[in-house]
Design an enzyme around this catalytic site. Structure first.
Site: not given
Length: 650
Positions: A307-311
């Site tokens: 999810g967005s932690t990978f951004k």
């Protein structure tokens, strides 16, 4: 006359020939005898001198019996030398049937002490063996039981010293440390991965008997010393671990989650200060636990869409390649973007409209990150992802570590490139994310995570010391500073506002990932996460929390996981010697935010004095002392009316 003379000469010649033959035979016999004597003497010399010790030991093996003592396994300690796993005395019974052929009369008394059916013991003790180990029925019995059995003075029954693992903190760290089996061999976790190092060799008592097992007179029993196993000093901080596991257990209860995990790492070194998985289990009774719990150390085993932690990785790569300008470039988000005829939506259906790229990060805007990935191009994006350590294990030395799944280059098309940019369609482990984010915020250095700090022998001498290991440089210090600034802004003004802590300068990123079951996204089932660090300008702590399938709440990482990380950082900051400061980004007030106030100074007060103050906020006591010596949050800390003040007594 002549005839007689010839006859006489012939007889003399014959006798002479016979004498010569006799002498030859005697000489040959003497030589054979001499050689035989030499062979006998040589053999005696070989047996009695050269092979004396070997033959002596072989003989002893035929008439000595060993009662083994359990080996002292090495301790497992935290980074400060506090004992996490040790040893506890647990005797084991041995029986020599030949020394007591009439054992039947003693069996009921022994069985009563051991709380066993007499027939079970009788079957074992009447075996036709020179020595019977009464296991598992009489293995690792209590010392009190051993003392009572010794008082019975049963001929041929011996009490051998044995040990079991001792857990002073019960199930704390169970899924990391693991457990040992029936034979004291490591079967899971650290116990398994470092079994060779931790294993010891037990002492032995040697009893000398004849072939029937009867003790030999005038022969003293022997004793052989063993060797204790080496000990491990982990990088784990016990106090931090206790705080983390408490928070996860509370989250499990509050949100009725399936499971939860957390990691604390020092981003400057790769040292793992806490590694937690819940639910836990009792390592003393692991047989009664589902193997899917004790065999799965979630921070290294579990793989899922980040999810967005990978951004954070996409952001770091974009800043390093200078394809975006955080504060001076605008981006318009209509709520979706089209990629190869596929409509990829933002989590906010109506879109974020006009925003800077810093606001794209604050708002965790999917179309904005898709644009970053497109500007990088598939080759560069893939290269940065792999450079940050995804697609391979971290080599942390922790058993059961997975490596996740990335798209192959052949299948990394426009849509896959776009979804990867915001953390969808790939599979990673929590420890990979922590390793990558640590590099993004520490100046660009990718360190190998490690869990063992030192290996020491039984006398405390250091055998091996583990140091930080730099794998490679992934981004520049300048880029890392920009990442830190953007992520601090996420906590002050964006989706991570629930992790804000007054004076601690926390930065971080939320993550909400829909779970995939049988190749399809499962409606209403999410893994929510948050990764945070402090202080934002010079990180000393990196904390990651993920909660699997939470209920009773809006399923967003910013709503569920961010507050947990904020509380953990607040509590562990004093342990890490991080002080509160005034030079942080102020949290932007928004309608609906909880009413806040400054925590009062309760230090030195008693429970009676606190009750007289009639405070309306919640308080939770820790310890059995009379006065408060520490409080969390600390005095003058910003807190909401719904928060709890934890009070610690002496």
């Amino acid at each position: 006359m002549t005839y007689l003379s010839r006859k006489t000469k012939g007889s003399e010649s014959l006798r002479s020939f016979i004498d010569m033959q006799s002498k030859k035979r005697l000489r040959a016999a003497f030589i054979i005898f001499f050689i035989s004597m030499l062979l006998v003497v040589g053999k005696l010399f070989h047996v009695q001198i050269i092979k004396h010790e070997w033959l002596k030991e072989r003989a002893k093996e035929n008439w000595d019996r060993e009662i083994p003592f359990g080996a002292m396994r090495g301790d497992i300690m935290d980074r400060n030398g506090d004992l996490l796993v040790g040893n506890k005395l647990a005797p084991t019974l041995y029986f020599m049937p030949s020394q007591n052929p009439d054992i039947s009369s003693s069996i009921p008394d022994i069985a009563k002490i051991l709380d066993l059916p007499p027939e079970v013991l009788e079957e074992k003790m009447k075996k036709k063996e020179y020595m019977v180990k009464l296991a598992p029925e009489a293995k690792n019995i209590a010392k009190q039981q051993a003392d009572e059995i010794t008082k019975l003075q049963v001929q041929g029954l011996y009490v051998g010293v044995d040990f079991v693992r001792h857990y002073p903190y019960d199930d704390l760290l169970a899924r990391l440390i693991g457990f040992t089996g029936y034979d004291s061999k490591g079967l899971a976790g650290i116990e398994y991965a470092y079994d060779e190092i931790l294993s010891g060799v037990g002492d032995k008592i040697r009893l000398f008997t004849d072939a029937k097992g009867i003790p030999l007179p005038h022969v003293e029993d022997g004793f052989e010393h063993g060797k204790e196993g080496s000990s491990l000093e982990l990088t784990i901080d016990l106090k931090m671990q206790q705080i983390v596991e408490r928070e996860l257990i509370q989250a499990m209860e509050k949100y009725e989650a399936t499971q939860a995990l957390a990691i604390i790492m020092n981003p400057k070194t790769g040292e793992l200060l806490s590694l937690a998985s819940v639910p836990g289990y009792d390592p003393k009774n692991y047989q009664s636990t589902d193997s899917t719990i004790y065999n799965r150390n979630l921070p290294v085993w579990m793989t899922y869409e980040p999810g967005s932690t990978f951004k954070i990785v996409t952001l770091a790569a974009s800043l390093e390649e200078k394809v975006i300008d955080l504060e001076n470039e605008s981006f318009y988000d209509p709520g979706y973007t089209m990629v190869a005829n596929a409509r990829l939506r933002c989590w906010k259906r109506e879109g974020h409209k006009d925003q800077t790229f810093l606001e794209v990060v604050e708002n965790s805007c999917n179309p904005g990150f898709i644009t970053m990935g497109q500007r990088l191009g598939s080759e560069k994006l893939d290269r940065y992802i792999r450079s940050f350590g995804f697609g391979e294990t971290t080599d942390s030395g922790i058993a059961g570590e997975a490596k996740g799944i990335l798209f192959s280059k052949e299948k990394f098309g426009p849509v896959e490139q776009a979804t990867t940019s915001f953390g969808q369609g790939i599979s990673v482990t929590p420890i990979q994310q922590v390793q990558a984010v640590a590099a993004a915020i520490n100046g660009g250095n990718l360190f190998k995570p490690y869990i063992v700090k030192e290996i020491k022998d039984s006398e405390g001498k250091t055998l091996k010391k583990f140091e930080p290991e730099l794998k490679r440089k992934v981004i520049s210090e300048e880029t890392s500073a920009q990442v830190r600034h953007a992520l601090e802004s996420v906590v002050a003004n964006g989706s991570g506002r629930n992790a804000f802590a007054d004076g601690l300068r926390i930065g971080g990123k939320t993550g909400t990932a829909q779970k995939v079951v049988d190749g399809r996204y499962k409606d209403g089932d999410y893994i929510v996460s948050f990764i945070g660090f402090a202080p934002a300008d010079d990180p000393e702590l990196l904390v990651y929390v993920a909660v699997d399938s939470p209920k009773n709440s809006v399923q967003f990482g910013g709503v569920i996981a961010a507050p947990i990380v904020g509380r953990i950082i607040e509590e562990v900051a004093p342990i890490a010697k991080i002080e509160r400061r005034k030079d942080q980004l102020e949290k932007e007030y928004r309608w609906g935010d909880a009413v806040t106030f400054r925590a009062p100074d309760l230090l030195g007060m008693s429970e009676k004095e606190l009750l007289a103050q009639q405070y309306t906020f919640k308080m939770e006591w820790h310890g059995k002392g009379k006065k408060v010596i520490r409080q969390l949050p600390a005095p003058n800390t910003l807190m909401t009316v719904e928060d709890t003040i934890h009070l610690y007594t002496e």
